[in-house]
Design a protein around this motif. Structure first.
Motif, mmCIF file in Angstrom:
data_model
loop_
_atom_site.group_PDB
_atom_site.id
_atom_site.type_symbol
_atom_site.label_atom_id
_atom_site.label_comp_id
_atom_site.label_asym_id
_atom_site.label_seq_id
_atom_site.Cartn_x
_atom_site.Cartn_y
_atom_site.Cartn_z
ATOM 1 N N ARG A 35 0.835 -1.206 0.000
ATOM 2 C CA ARG A 35 0.000 0.000 0.000
ATOM 3 C C ARG A 35 0.870 1.256 0.000
ATOM 4 N NH1 ARG A 35 -4.566 -1.903 4.493
ATOM 5 N NH2 ARG A 35 -5.757 -3.273 3.068
ATOM 6 N N LEU A 36 1.978 1.181 0.712
ATOM 7 C CA LEU A 36 2.883 2.327 0.781
ATOM 8 C C LEU A 36 3.463 2.666 -0.583
ATOM 9 C CD1 LEU A 36 4.374 4.376 2.612
ATOM 10 C CD2 LEU A 36 6.146 2.634 2.951
ATOM 11 N N PHE A 37 3.755 1.624 -1.389
ATOM 12 C CA PHE A 37 4.380 1.841 -2.689
ATOM 13 C C PHE A 37 3.419 1.606 -3.864
ATOM 14 C CE2 PHE A 37 7.890 1.234 0.204
ATOM 15 C CZ PHE A 37 8.801 2.193 -0.228
ATOM 16 N N HIS A 38 2.118 1.471 -3.545
ATOM 17 C CA HIS A 38 1.075 1.408 -4.578
ATOM 18 C C HIS A 38 1.329 0.287 -5.591
ATOM 19 C CE1 HIS A 38 -0.199 5.257 -2.940
ATOM 20 N NE2 HIS A 38 1.018 5.726 -3.145
ATOM 21 N N ILE A 39 1.482 -0.916 -5.052
ATOM 22 C CA ILE A 39 1.700 -2.083 -5.891
ATOM 23 C C ILE A 39 0.959 -3.261 -5.279
ATOM 24 C CG2 ILE A 39 3.859 -2.687 -4.702
ATOM 25 C CD1 ILE A 39 4.904 -3.774 -7.359
ATOM 26 N N ASN A 40 0.453 -4.143 -6.102
ATOM 27 C CA ASN A 40 -0.255 -5.326 -5.621
ATOM 28 C C ASN A 40 0.662 -6.151 -4.715
ATOM 29 O OD1 ASN A 40 -0.668 -8.462 -6.238
ATOM 30 N ND2 ASN A 40 -2.671 -7.454 -6.289
ATOM 31 N N GLU A 41 0.100 -6.658 -3.586
ATOM 32 C CA GLU A 41 0.917 -7.375 -2.608
ATOM 33 C C GLU A 41 1.560 -8.619 -3.213
ATOM 34 O OE1 GLU A 41 0.633 -9.377 1.882
ATOM 35 O OE2 GLU A 41 -1.208 -8.884 0.753
ATOM 36 N N ASN A 42 0.798 -9.389 -3.968
ATOM 37 C CA ASN A 42 1.337 -10.602 -4.577
ATOM 38 C C ASN A 42 2.438 -10.259 -5.580
ATOM 39 O OD1 ASN A 42 1.188 -13.561 -5.165
ATOM 40 N ND2 ASN A 42 0.609 -12.795 -7.186
ATOM 41 N N LYS A 43 2.218 -9.204 -6.355
ATOM 42 C CA LYS A 43 3.224 -8.784 -7.331
ATOM 43 C C LYS A 43 4.484 -8.300 -6.601
ATOM 44 C CE LYS A 43 1.922 -6.812 -11.081
ATOM 45 N NZ LYS A 43 1.389 -5.857 -12.080
ATOM 46 N N LEU A 44 4.314 -7.630 -5.479
ATOM 47 C CA LEU A 44 5.465 -7.164 -4.706
ATOM 48 C C LEU A 44 6.298 -8.343 -4.211
ATOM 49 C CD1 LEU A 44 7.177 -5.096 -3.169
ATOM 50 C CD2 LEU A 44 5.461 -5.153 -1.340
ATOM 51 N N LYS A 45 5.638 -9.336 -3.613
ATOM 52 C CA LYS A 45 6.376 -10.477 -3.054
ATOM 53 C C LYS A 45 7.075 -11.290 -4.138
ATOM 54 C CE LYS A 45 2.926 -12.199 -0.606
ATOM 55 N NZ LYS A 45 2.191 -13.060 0.356
ATOM 56 N N LYS A 46 6.345 -11.635 -5.185
ATOM 57 C CA LYS A 46 6.936 -12.454 -6.236
ATOM 58 C C LYS A 46 7.927 -11.659 -7.083
ATOM 59 C CE LYS A 46 3.176 -15.814 -6.682
ATOM 60 N NZ LYS A 46 2.198 -16.458 -7.602
ATOM 61 N N GLY A 47 7.572 -10.400 -7.353
ATOM 62 C CA GLY A 47 8.462 -9.571 -8.169
ATOM 63 C C GLY A 47 9.767 -9.267 -7.462
ATOM 64 N N PHE A 48 9.704 -9.041 -6.146
ATOM 65 C CA PHE A 48 10.928 -8.775 -5.381
ATOM 66 C C PHE A 48 11.838 -9.995 -5.408
ATOM 67 C CE2 PHE A 48 13.726 -8.055 -1.838
ATOM 68 C CZ PHE A 48 13.848 -6.680 -1.758
ATOM 69 N N LYS A 49 11.248 -11.169 -5.216
ATOM 70 C CA LYS A 49 12.042 -12.407 -5.234
ATOM 71 C C LYS A 49 12.656 -12.618 -6.620
ATOM 72 C CE LYS A 49 13.508 -16.416 -3.655
ATOM 73 N NZ LYS A 49 12.581 -17.518 -3.343
ATOM 74 N N GLU A 50 11.905 -12.281 -7.668
ATOM 75 C CA GLU A 50 12.402 -12.455 -9.033
ATOM 76 C C GLU A 50 13.534 -11.476 -9.342
ATOM 77 O OE1 GLU A 50 10.633 -11.808 -13.505
ATOM 78 O OE2 GLU A 50 9.337 -12.706 -11.983
ATOM 79 N N LEU A 51 13.398 -10.247 -8.833
ATOM 80 C CA LEU A 51 14.377 -9.204 -9.148
ATOM 81 C C LEU A 51 15.662 -9.368 -8.358
ATOM 82 C CD1 LEU A 51 14.305 -6.783 -11.082
ATOM 83 C CD2 LEU A 51 13.588 -5.355 -9.167
ATOM 84 N N TYR A 52 15.552 -9.786 -7.081
ATOM 85 C CA TYR A 52 16.725 -9.832 -6.204
ATOM 86 C C TYR A 52 17.098 -11.238 -5.726
ATOM 87 C CZ TYR A 52 16.151 -4.784 -6.066
ATOM 88 O OH TYR A 52 16.036 -3.465 -6.429
ATOM 89 N N GLN A 53 16.352 -12.246 -6.142
ATOM 90 C CA GLN A 53 16.623 -13.630 -5.758
ATOM 91 C C GLN A 53 16.614 -13.848 -4.244
ATOM 92 O OE1 GLN A 53 19.083 -12.193 -8.174
ATOM 93 N NE2 GLN A 53 17.272 -12.585 -9.409
ATOM 94 N N ILE A 54 15.804 -13.086 -3.538
ATOM 95 C CA ILE A 54 15.702 -13.200 -2.092
ATOM 96 C C ILE A 54 14.390 -12.554 -1.675
ATOM 97 C CG2 ILE A 54 16.867 -10.994 -1.600
ATOM 98 C CD1 ILE A 54 18.242 -12.368 0.782
#
Length: 304
Positions: free
Chosen positions: A227-246
């Motif tokens: 909500r703070l960064f205006h992005i879907n929660e699922n997209k944030l979790k999966k996208g972060f893992k995809e981008l940074y491998q963690i």
């Protein structure tokens, strides 16, 4: 004023700046009875040397005393580099001749530079003195991998100019994989990727920067972050893992432990203070996760 005398006084300022950059806090500029900016800056530099001398022996300081091989640099009002030490040049993998006089923006990740400017402005709004700002910056060395660094900045200001003295240590060097995946170029996405838009990547990078700036405290949960960064929660979790491998919280923990290791090895800060300053709720918990990562408890590295 005699031009020769003015140049001599300016040379004294330049000498003082280089002495500070090299960690000599006993040097002083002889002051006269002139009422001009040169005299004001000389006084401010002398006060900075006094402040730094006491700052490094204060047990509650962020950078503390006896830091082993810190990087140091001084920025002028326009955030151009005025002076550096050899450690900073080595981190940048850049020659001094093409570093001095250049904007610091040239050597920082774009989001890191944005946050640096923001942090420099905030202390003046609060009108607190002396002005000491804690920093987390990402250097972008020449033909090398980005480097996350912690540090602190002493800010001096006259009526027209400012001086920023920055000193600290590197935390961690990014992996080649993370550098590739965080490139500003458009990536070649797999068919199953959740990161289809550059806007999503920028938001996730902003979350990454937020993590680096909040190593001293617990993070909000992923719903609050989304909500703070205006992005879907699922997209944030999966996208972060995809981008940074963690995962988000694993990265937050890893960075805090990396910073703890730097502080334990290079400062006399007590282990409990290290744990508390990095937001760990208890020392036993800190000691356990530290040992899980580094195989030995914190005291092992302090004793060595």
């Amino acid at each position: 004023m005699d031009p020769l005398k003015r140049e001599q006084r300016l040379e004294q300022l330049r000498t003082m700046i280089h002495e500070l950059a090299n960690g000599n806090f006993s040097h002083r500029i002889p002051l006269g009875n002139q009422s001009d900016d040169i005299e004001s800056f000389g006084l401010m530099l002398n006060l900075l040397a006094e402040e730094l001398g006491s700052f490094f022996v204060h047990p509650g300081s962020f950078g503390e005393r006896d830091i082993e091989d810190p990087y140091s640099l001084i920025l002028y009002t326009d955030l151009n580099i005025t002076a550096v030490n050899s450690v900073f040049l080595k981190l940048l993998n850049h020659p001094k001749e093409t570093t001095i006089g250049q904007p610091i923006k040239q050597f920082l990740h774009s989001s890191s530079f944005h946050n640096l400017k923001k942090q420099f402005k905030n202390p003046y709004k609060r009108k607190k003195k002396p002005l000491v700002v804690k920093l987390l910056i990402t250097l972008t060395p020449h033909y090398s991998l980005p480097i996350d660094c912690w540090g602190y900045c002493h800010i001096l200001q006259t009526s027209e100019t400012s001086l920023y003295f920055i000193r600290g240590l590197p935390i961690v060097i990014h992996s080649p994989q993370s550098v590739h995946t965080t490139s500003t170029a458009h990536p070649s996405f797999r068919s199953d990727t959740v990161l289809q838009y550059q806007a999503d990547i920028q938001k996730i990078r902003a979350v990454h920067q937020y993590i680096l700036e909040h190593l001293h405290e617990s993070l909000p949960n992923t719903l609050a972050l989304s909500r703070l960064f205006h992005i879907n929660e699922n997209k944030l979790k999966k996208g972060f893992k995809e981008l940074y491998q963690i995962t988000i919280f694993k990265l937050h923990l890893e960075k805090r432990l990396d910073q703890a290791m730097v502080m334990i090895k290079n400062t006399p800060t007590s282990l409990k203070v290290v744990a508390h300053s990095l937001g760990f709720k208890s020392f036993p918990h800190f000691s356990k996760v530290f040992k899980d990562k580094f195989e030995y408890p914190p005291s092992h590295f302090r004793n060595r």
